[in-house]
Design a protein around this motif. Structure first.
Motif, short mmCIF file in Angstrom:
data_model
loop_
_atom_site.label_atom_id
_atom_site.label_comp_id
_atom_site.label_asym_id
_atom_site.label_seq_id
_atom_site.Cartn_x
_atom_site.Cartn_y
_atom_site.Cartn_z
N GLN A 44 0.83 -1.21 0.00
CA GLN A 44 0.00 0.00 0.00
C GLN A 44 0.87 1.26 0.00
O GLN A 44 1.77 1.39 0.82
CB GLN A 44 -0.87 -0.01 1.26
CG GLN A 44 -1.72 1.20 1.45
CD GLN A 44 -3.10 1.03 0.86
OE1 GLN A 44 -3.53 -0.06 0.56
NE2 GLN A 44 -3.79 2.13 0.69
N ILE A 45 0.59 2.18 -0.91
CA ILE A 45 1.27 3.48 -0.89
C ILE A 45 0.62 4.32 0.20
O ILE A 45 -0.59 4.56 0.17
CB ILE A 45 1.16 4.19 -2.25
CG1 ILE A 45 1.88 3.41 -3.33
CG2 ILE A 45 1.72 5.60 -2.15
CD1 ILE A 45 1.75 3.98 -4.73
N VAL A 46 1.44 4.76 1.16
CA VAL A 46 0.91 5.56 2.27
C VAL A 46 1.37 7.02 2.17
O VAL A 46 0.94 7.86 2.96
CB VAL A 46 1.30 4.96 3.63
CG1 VAL A 46 0.63 3.60 3.82
CG2 VAL A 46 2.81 4.86 3.79
N GLY A 47 2.25 7.30 1.21
CA GLY A 47 2.73 8.66 1.04
C GLY A 47 3.80 8.73 -0.03
O GLY A 47 4.11 7.73 -0.68
N ILE A 48 4.34 9.91 -0.20
CA ILE A 48 5.46 10.11 -1.11
C ILE A 48 6.38 11.15 -0.46
O ILE A 48 5.92 12.07 0.21
CB ILE A 48 5.00 10.56 -2.51
CG1 ILE A 48 6.17 10.53 -3.49
CG2 ILE A 48 4.32 11.92 -2.46
CD1 ILE A 48 5.74 10.58 -4.95
N PHE A 49 7.68 10.95 -0.62
CA PHE A 49 8.65 11.88 -0.06
C PHE A 49 9.44 12.46 -1.22
O PHE A 49 10.04 11.74 -2.00
CB PHE A 49 9.59 11.17 0.91
CG PHE A 49 10.52 12.10 1.62
CD1 PHE A 49 10.04 12.98 2.59
CD2 PHE A 49 11.86 12.12 1.33
CE1 PHE A 49 10.90 13.86 3.25
CE2 PHE A 49 12.74 12.97 1.99
CZ PHE A 49 12.25 13.84 2.95
N ALA A 73 7.42 13.52 7.64
CA ALA A 73 7.72 14.61 6.70
C ALA A 73 7.17 14.36 5.30
O ALA A 73 7.26 15.23 4.45
CB ALA A 73 9.24 14.83 6.63
N MET A 74 6.60 13.19 5.06
CA MET A 74 6.12 12.85 3.72
C MET A 74 4.80 13.54 3.42
O MET A 74 4.09 14.00 4.31
CB MET A 74 5.95 11.34 3.59
CG MET A 74 4.81 10.78 4.38
SD MET A 74 4.76 8.98 4.27
CE MET A 74 3.29 8.65 5.24
N THR A 75 4.46 13.60 2.14
CA THR A 75 3.14 14.03 1.69
C THR A 75 2.24 12.81 1.75
O THR A 75 2.56 11.76 1.19
CB THR A 75 3.22 14.58 0.25
OG1 THR A 75 4.06 15.74 0.25
CG2 THR A 75 1.84 14.94 -0.29
N ARG A 76 1.13 12.94 2.43
CA ARG A 76 0.24 11.79 2.63
C ARG A 76 -0.81 11.64 1.53
O ARG A 76 -1.27 10.54 1.26
CB ARG A 76 -0.45 11.89 3.98
CG ARG A 76 0.54 11.75 5.12
CD ARG A 76 -0.13 11.80 6.48
NE ARG A 76 0.85 11.63 7.53
CZ ARG A 76 1.32 10.48 7.96
NH1 ARG A 76 0.89 9.36 7.41
NH2 ARG A 76 2.22 10.41 8.92
N GLU A 77 -1.20 12.73 0.92
CA GLU A 77 -2.23 12.66 -0.12
C GLU A 77 -1.56 12.41 -1.46
O GLU A 77 -0.96 13.31 -2.05
CB GLU A 77 -3.02 13.96 -0.14
CG GLU A 77 -3.76 14.20 1.17
CD GLU A 77 -4.28 15.60 1.31
OE1 GLU A 77 -4.24 16.37 0.33
OE2 GLU A 77 -4.72 15.93 2.41
N VAL A 78 -1.67 11.19 -1.94
CA VAL A 78 -0.99 10.77 -3.16
C VAL A 78 -2.01 10.46 -4.24
O VAL A 78 -2.97 9.73 -4.01
CB VAL A 78 -0.13 9.50 -2.91
CG1 VAL A 78 0.59 9.06 -4.17
CG2 VAL A 78 0.88 9.77 -1.79
N VAL A 79 -1.81 11.03 -5.41
CA VAL A 79 -2.66 10.75 -6.57
C VAL A 79 -1.97 9.66 -7.37
O VAL A 79 -0.77 9.75 -7.65
CB VAL A 79 -2.86 12.01 -7.44
CG1 VAL A 79 -3.67 11.68 -8.68
CG2 VAL A 79 -3.51 13.11 -6.63
N THR A 80 -2.69 8.61 -7.71
CA THR A 80 -2.10 7.49 -8.45
C THR A 80 -2.80 7.33 -9.81
O THR A 80 -3.88 7.88 -10.03
CB THR A 80 -2.21 6.17 -7.67
OG1 THR A 80 -3.59 5.87 -7.46
CG2 THR A 80 -1.49 6.27 -6.33
#
Length: 85
Positions: A44-49, A73-80
């Motif tokens: 599961q993708i939970v964020g992007i850094f 510190a990651m961005t939690r809202e990720v568009v896939t």
């Protein structure tokens, strides 16, 4: 127009776990020559850094990059998107 599959088929995607330190993920990004890393838990993708996250959420606020998990510190809202898009 290229499909995402064509763009990504030649690249190895690197990922990191949310408990990895900010420093570990920044070093991974440097070694891989990428500007962002998906943060995954299991499959599961939970964020992007990203480099922007590094600067705005770690360097400028003077966080302890070796002791702080990237999840803080990651961005939690990720568009896939799918590979066919």
């Amino acid at each position: 127009m290229h499909r995402l599959r064509q763009v990504f088929q030649q690249r190895k995607v690197v990922t990191a776990a949310p408990h990895a330190s900010i420093h570990e993920v920044a070093a991974l990004m440097t070694r891989a020559g990428v500007g962002a890393v998906p943060i995954v838990e299991g499959e599961q993708i939970v964020g992007i850094f990203s480099e922007r996250d590094l600067m705005t959420r770690a360097v400028v606020p003077r966080r302890d990059v070796e002791g702080t998990p990237v999840a803080e510190a990651m961005t939690r809202e990720v568009v896939t998107a799918t590979l066919e898009e």
